[in-house]
Design an enzyme around this catalytic site. Sequence first.
Site, short mmCIF file in Angstrom:
data_model
loop_
_atom_site.label_atom_id
_atom_site.label_comp_id
_atom_site.label_asym_id
_atom_site.label_seq_id
_atom_site.Cartn_x
_atom_site.Cartn_y
_atom_site.Cartn_z
N PHE A 8 0.84 -1.19 -0.12
CA PHE A 8 0.08 0.02 -0.03
C PHE A 8 0.86 1.45 0.05
CE2 PHE A 8 -3.37 3.01 1.12
CZ PHE A 8 -4.63 2.16 0.88
N PHE A 54 -1.56 -2.78 8.11
CA PHE A 54 -2.24 -3.43 9.11
C PHE A 54 -1.66 -4.66 9.36
CE2 PHE A 54 -5.91 -5.99 10.66
CZ PHE A 54 -6.20 -5.01 11.92
N GLU A 55 -1.31 -5.39 8.16
CA GLU A 55 -0.71 -6.78 8.17
C GLU A 55 0.64 -7.07 8.62
OE1 GLU A 55 -2.51 -5.57 5.77
OE2 GLU A 55 -4.35 -6.32 6.07
N ALA A 66 3.56 3.47 4.85
CA ALA A 66 3.41 4.75 4.56
C ALA A 66 1.84 4.86 4.74
CB ALA A 66 3.70 5.39 3.34
N ILE A 95 -1.16 7.52 5.03
CA ILE A 95 -1.40 9.04 4.44
C ILE A 95 -2.67 9.58 5.09
CG2 ILE A 95 -1.18 10.62 2.64
CD1 ILE A 95 0.93 8.60 1.34
N THR A 122 -7.54 8.16 4.02
CA THR A 122 -8.77 7.21 4.62
C THR A 122 -9.07 7.70 5.84
OG1 THR A 122 -9.10 5.05 5.40
CG2 THR A 122 -6.63 5.72 5.58
N HIS A 176 -9.63 5.65 8.00
CA HIS A 176 -9.04 4.68 8.88
C HIS A 176 -7.69 5.04 9.45
CE1 HIS A 176 -12.69 2.40 7.78
NE2 HIS A 176 -12.10 2.12 6.67
N ARG A 204 9.52 12.66 3.50
CA ARG A 204 10.21 11.82 4.49
C ARG A 204 10.67 10.59 3.88
NH1 ARG A 204 5.20 12.30 8.90
NH2 ARG A 204 5.64 14.82 9.04
N1 INI Z 1 -2.40 0.64 4.63
C1 INI Z 1 -1.32 1.64 4.36
O1 INI Z 1 -0.37 0.75 4.77
N2 INI Z 1 -1.33 2.77 4.38
C2 INI Z 1 -2.49 3.47 4.35
O2 INI Z 1 -2.37 4.80 4.05
C3 INI Z 1 -3.74 2.67 4.25
N3 INI Z 1 -4.91 3.33 4.05
O3 INI Z 1 -4.89 4.32 3.61
O4 INI Z 1 -6.08 2.82 4.20
C4 INI Z 1 -3.70 1.45 4.55
N4 INI Z 1 -4.79 0.72 4.18
C5 INI Z 1 -4.85 -0.77 4.31
C6 INI Z 1 -4.67 -1.46 5.50
O5 INI Z 1 -3.28 -1.44 5.99
C7 INI Z 1 -5.05 -3.12 5.32
O6 INI Z 1 -3.93 -3.52 4.33
C8 INI Z 1 -6.32 -3.30 4.95
O7 INI Z 1 -7.30 -2.80 5.72
C9 INI Z 1 -6.58 -4.85 4.87
O8 INI Z 1 -6.55 -5.27 5.86
#
Ligand code: INI
Length: 154
Positions: A23, A58-59, A81, A83, A87, A89, A128
């Site tokens: 991502f 998240f993973e 990263a 941002i 999102t 989230h 950065r």
């Molecule tokens: N994951 C990121 O690494 N950076 C982000 O900015 C981001 N945004 O913007 O949502 C992001 N989302 C995906 C998340 O990490 C998971 O992969 C997804 O929710 C599946 O579990």
Amino acid sequence: MAREITGNLDGKGLKIAIVLSRFNDFITERLLNGAMDALKRHGVSDDDIVVSRTPGSFEIPLVACKLAESGNWNAVIALSAIIRGETPHFDFVAGEMAKGVAKASMDTGIPIIYGAITADSLDQAINRAGAKSGNKGFTAAEAAIEMANLLKEI
Ligand code: INI
């Protein structure tokens, strides 16, 4: 005089795992370049580095935890990263990654370095990741070497 225990920046012989998110790979691949540059400059051999990619931030903690648990690596570097503009989230993803990485590091006793950029905008993230404000991947790699050596000393 008290003896001081510190970690040096000699990377020779250290085995380092890197986990990064796909991502925002425009940013994370630059963080990876910065991390590889620092590791090589400090003497870590290419053969002693492994790179693993996750879908998102998240993973990362689970993969970082598994790498740390394997006992094969002196330190793990987590690069991503997150941002805010992209999102609602943001806080959730950033918070879970920070908590997860900290927990995995404490549970395994292996340094897992938090190399996430949390930025309000793409511009800020670019700054950065090798532009105006240095490269977070580079400094994360230096922290990994220092922490790996510090734990050896302890
Ligand atoms: N994951 C990121 O690494 N950076 C982000 O900015 C981001 N945004 O913007 O949502 C992001 N989302 C995906 C998340 O990490 C998971 O992969 C997804 O929710 C599946 O579990």
